[in-house]
Design a protein around this motif. Structure first.
Motif, PDB file in Angstrom:
ATOM      1  N   PRO A   1      56.731 -12.329  17.828  1.00 44.66           N
ATOM      2  CA  PRO A   1      55.631 -12.400  16.867  1.00 44.66           C
ATOM      3  C   PRO A   1      56.064 -12.093  15.433  1.00 44.66           C
ATOM      4  O   PRO A   1      56.993 -11.323  15.216  1.00 44.66           O
ATOM      5  CB  PRO A   1      54.644 -11.342  17.362  1.00 44.66           C
ATOM      6  N   VAL A   2      55.366 -12.709  14.505  1.00 42.20           N
ATOM      7  CA  VAL A   2      55.602 -12.422  13.092  1.00 42.20           C
ATOM      8  C   VAL A   2      54.231 -12.176  12.451  1.00 42.20           C
ATOM      9  O   VAL A   2      53.246 -12.824  12.813  1.00 42.20           O
ATOM     10  CB  VAL A   2      56.368 -13.584  12.419  1.00 42.20           C
ATOM     11  N   ALA A   3      54.163 -11.210  11.529  1.00 37.13           N
ATOM     12  CA  ALA A   3      52.870 -10.863  10.912  1.00 37.13           C
ATOM     13  C   ALA A   3      52.881 -11.203   9.425  1.00 37.13           C
ATOM     14  O   ALA A   3      53.888 -10.990   8.746  1.00 37.13           O
ATOM     15  CB  ALA A   3      52.595  -9.369  11.098  1.00 37.13           C
ATOM     16  N   THR A   4      51.757 -11.744   8.940  1.00 41.03           N
ATOM     17  CA  THR A   4      51.626 -12.002   7.503  1.00 41.03           C
ATOM     18  C   THR A   4      50.241 -11.521   7.051  1.00 41.03           C
ATOM     19  O   THR A   4      49.307 -11.470   7.857  1.00 41.03           O
ATOM     20  CB  THR A   4      51.720 -13.511   7.171  1.00 41.03           C
ATOM     21  N   LEU A   5      50.147 -11.221   5.768  1.00 39.10           N
ATOM     22  CA  LEU A   5      48.850 -10.831   5.210  1.00 39.10           C
ATOM     23  C   LEU A   5      48.148 -12.074   4.665  1.00 39.10           C
ATOM     24  O   LEU A   5      48.775 -12.884   3.985  1.00 39.10           O
ATOM     25  CB  LEU A   5      49.037  -9.822   4.080  1.00 39.10           C
ATOM     26  N   VAL A   6      46.870 -12.225   4.991  1.00 38.87           N
ATOM     27  CA  VAL A   6      46.092 -13.366   4.491  1.00 38.87           C
ATOM     28  C   VAL A   6      44.878 -12.814   3.746  1.00 38.87           C
ATOM     29  O   VAL A   6      44.125 -11.997   4.284  1.00 38.87           O
ATOM     30  CB  VAL A   6      45.623 -14.263   5.668  1.00 38.87           C
ATOM     31  N   ASP A   7      44.709 -13.253   2.519  1.00 40.98           N
ATOM     32  CA  ASP A   7      43.586 -12.801   1.686  1.00 40.98           C
ATOM     33  C   ASP A   7      42.335 -13.611   2.058  1.00 40.98           C
ATOM     34  O   ASP A   7      42.344 -14.839   1.948  1.00 40.98           O
ATOM     35  CB  ASP A   7      43.960 -13.029   0.212  1.00 40.98           C
ATOM     36  N   VAL A   8      41.272 -12.951   2.511  1.00 38.62           N
ATOM     37  CA  VAL A   8      40.078 -13.689   2.964  1.00 38.62           C
ATOM     38  C   VAL A   8      38.886 -13.480   2.010  1.00 38.62           C
ATOM     39  O   VAL A   8      37.741 -13.670   2.406  1.00 38.62           O
ATOM     40  CB  VAL A   8      39.685 -13.316   4.418  1.00 38.62           C
ATOM     41  N   ARG A   9      39.156 -13.133   0.759  1.00 41.40           N
ATOM     42  CA  ARG A   9      38.044 -12.894  -0.179  1.00 41.40           C
ATOM     43  C   ARG A   9      37.142 -14.119  -0.337  1.00 41.40           C
ATOM     44  O   ARG A   9      35.930 -14.013  -0.366  1.00 41.40           O
ATOM     45  CB  ARG A   9      38.584 -12.477  -1.547  1.00 41.40           C
ATOM     46  N   ARG A  10      37.756 -15.294  -0.454  1.00 42.24           N
ATOM     47  CA  ARG A  10      36.951 -16.502  -0.670  1.00 42.24           C
ATOM     48  C   ARG A  10      36.065 -16.755   0.560  1.00 42.24           C
ATOM     49  O   ARG A  10      34.871 -17.023   0.442  1.00 42.24           O
ATOM     50  CB  ARG A  10      37.872 -17.701  -0.917  1.00 42.24           C
ATOM     51  N   GLN A  11      36.643 -16.625   1.751  1.00 39.02           N
ATOM     52  CA  GLN A  11      35.873 -16.849   2.984  1.00 39.02           C
ATOM     53  C   GLN A  11      34.738 -15.838   3.105  1.00 39.02           C
ATOM     54  O   GLN A  11      33.645 -16.160   3.571  1.00 39.02           O
ATOM     55  CB  GLN A  11      36.799 -16.742   4.209  1.00 39.02           C
ATOM     56  N   LEU A  12      35.012 -14.590   2.668  1.00 40.17           N
ATOM     57  CA  LEU A  12      33.974 -13.553   2.719  1.00 40.17           C
ATOM     58  C   LEU A  12      32.788 -13.915   1.828  1.00 40.17           C
ATOM     59  O   LEU A  12      31.630 -13.741   2.216  1.00 40.17           O
ATOM     60  CB  LEU A  12      34.552 -12.222   2.228  1.00 40.17           C
ATOM     61  N   GLY A  13      33.114 -14.434   0.635  1.00 41.22           N
ATOM     62  CA  GLY A  13      32.054 -14.807  -0.307  1.00 41.22           C
ATOM     63  C   GLY A  13      31.160 -15.892   0.278  1.00 41.22           C
ATOM     64  O   GLY A  13      29.927 -15.796   0.236  1.00 41.22           O
ATOM     65  N   VAL A  14      31.791 -16.919   0.865  1.00 41.38           N
ATOM     66  CA  VAL A  14      31.011 -18.027   1.445  1.00 41.38           C
ATOM     67  C   VAL A  14      30.159 -17.512   2.609  1.00 41.38           C
ATOM     68  O   VAL A  14      28.985 -17.851   2.746  1.00 41.38           O
ATOM     69  CB  VAL A  14      31.946 -19.159   1.943  1.00 41.38           C
ATOM     70  N   LEU A  15      30.772 -16.667   3.419  1.00 41.92           N
ATOM     71  CA  LEU A  15      30.078 -16.137   4.591  1.00 41.92           C
ATOM     72  C   LEU A  15      28.853 -15.299   4.194  1.00 41.92           C
ATOM     73  O   LEU A  15      27.772 -15.445   4.772  1.00 41.92           O
ATOM     74  CB  LEU A  15      31.072 -15.274   5.361  1.00 41.92           C
ATOM     75  N   GLU A  16      29.031 -14.444   3.200  1.00 42.71           N
ATOM     76  CA  GLU A  16      27.913 -13.618   2.721  1.00 42.71           C
ATOM     77  C   GLU A  16      26.764 -14.517   2.277  1.00 42.71           C
ATOM     78  O   GLU A  16      25.606 -14.281   2.620  1.00 42.71           O
ATOM     79  CB  GLU A  16      28.361 -12.764   1.521  1.00 42.71           C
ATOM     80  N   ARG A  17      27.103 -15.548   1.497  1.00 38.65           N
ATOM     81  CA  ARG A  17      26.047 -16.441   0.985  1.00 38.65           C
ATOM     82  C   ARG A  17      25.379 -17.176   2.141  1.00 38.65           C
ATOM     83  O   ARG A  17      24.162 -17.322   2.185  1.00 38.65           O
ATOM     84  CB  ARG A  17      26.651 -17.472   0.017  1.00 38.65           C
TER      85      ARG A  17
END
Ligand code: SF4
Length: 366
Positions: A224-240
């Motif tokens: 396995p390999v781990a990476t960080l993914v920024d989900v700010r944009r997805q969070l904004g859409v989801l909240e709306r």
């Protein structure tokens, strides 16, 4: 009976899972989908009944492979995961404890998860714990959906990180962008649910990081390999989108009182309603088809067929449709381009651009 219950009628409610909630963020402009999801209607059953089954569902081989990979990452109290988190987030291994929330039994898991996170948030910097099998919740149109993130990690320094384990491969540092986007949308649902839980408990919701840890196998091997993914944009859409789901009344206002998407299931659970009647009912709710629907919504083949029959510019993708602003069909666009159709009020600029494009095309072909 409220209007959403009436829309569902006698069809049993389909509980929302994280994948379904994540898909809400994939096409936020679609009224048809918002209504179907808000009412908890089984879109897969509806699509099958209409004769347009969706191509979703993993093969048994893919499911087995995914389960084996997750088991490997979580083996020995998440030892492999901790190795990666140590590198990625700077988790000092000496400080990390493993907590399997599943041990308490399914019925208590949600309350136990809340209690554990409350305590971890109060304990502050010293509560370095990895939580396996937590159970979170999020409200959707008046109902509670229960969600199971793969893992939630709590880092020293007071921040929680959602860990999402996926079995699609990262090859030479690159993964399929659509698979990563789907994983990011799903992880954003967990971030949102955990933030809401912390806020309800009186803690700062921003202690849940917007960077999620995505764990995938590397180069087709099982390592396995781990990476960080920024989900700010997805969070904004989801909240709306979730806010929109709680205000479905406005969408319902424009629909006839008697409209229902009831599948009228028989004793065997299969729909008995005439398919043509159901199709007519669905067409009363405006869809916003885009090619992305093929990866995210059970009704995709039905809506694509509808868009084809209408010659809708939706088929060309959101970018082209938006560029054509206000020109709804391919036939209309072609008519404006070759001058066979006079532009309506407000269409003068797009008509000029289309005529220019048509002139350039002819010059290229001459
Ligand atoms: S497939 Fe149809 S109902 Fe689903 S999101 Fe796309 S347009 Fe909306």
């Amino acid at each position: 009976m409220n209007r959403l219950d009436a829309l569902r009628g006698t069809t049993p409610q389909k509980p929302h899972d994280a994948r379904a909630i994540a898909a809400l963020a994939a096409n936020p402009g679609c009224t048809r989908r918002a209504l179907l999801d808000g009412a908890g209607i089984d879109k897969d059953a509806a699509a099958r009944h209409l004769g347009f089954p969706a191509p979703f569902g993993q093969s048994p081989f893919a499911i087995t492979r995914g389960n084996a990979f997750e088991a490997l990452v979580k083996a020995d109290g998440c030892a492999e995961l901790l190795r990666m988190l140590r590198e990625l987030l700077g988790l000092p291994i000496a400080e990390v404890a493993y907590h399997d929330v599943e041990n308490v039994g399914a019925h208590l898991r949600h309350a136990h998860t809340r209690a554990l996170f409350d305590r971890a948030a109060r304990d502050g910097d010293d509560a370095g714990t990895v939580y396996d099998h937590p159970l979170l919740s999020v409200g959707i149109a008046g109902h509670t959906a229960y969600l199971e993130p793969d893992v939630v990690a709590f880092q020293l320094g007071g921040r929680f990180h959602i860990v999402e384990i996926k079995s699609f491969a990262v090859i030479d540092g690159q993964a399929d962008p659509s698979a990563v986007a789907a994983a990011a949308r799903q992880a954003a649902v967990y971030v949102l649910a955990l933030r809401r839980m912390l806020a309800e408990l009186g803690h700062d919701p921003l202690r849940v990081a917007h960077d999620v840890v995505l764990v995938c196998p590397e180069n087709f091997a099982n390592r396995p390999v781990a990476t960080l993914v920024d989900v700010r944009r997805q969070l904004g859409v989801l909240e709306r989108q979730l806010a929109r789901m709680t205000a479905l009344d406005r969408l319902l206002d424009g629909l006839p009182e008697e409209l229902t998407f009831d599948l009228l299931p028989g004793e065997d659970g299969l729909p008995t309603r005439p398919a043509a009647e159901l199709a007519d009912a669905l067409r009363r709710a405006t869809a916003r088809y885009a090619p992305d629907c093929l990866a995210t919504c059970d009704l995709c083949f039905f809506c694509r067929d509808e868009a084809r029959q209408e010659g809708a510019t939706d088929l060309l993708g959101r970018h082209v449709r938006d560029e054509l602003g206000g020109v709804g069909s391919v036939g209309e666009a072609l008519g404006l381009a070759d001058g066979a159709r006079a532009p309506a009020e407000g269409q003068e600029e797009i008509a000029r651009l289309l005529r220019n494009a048509e002139r350039l095309r002819r010059e290229c072909l001459a």
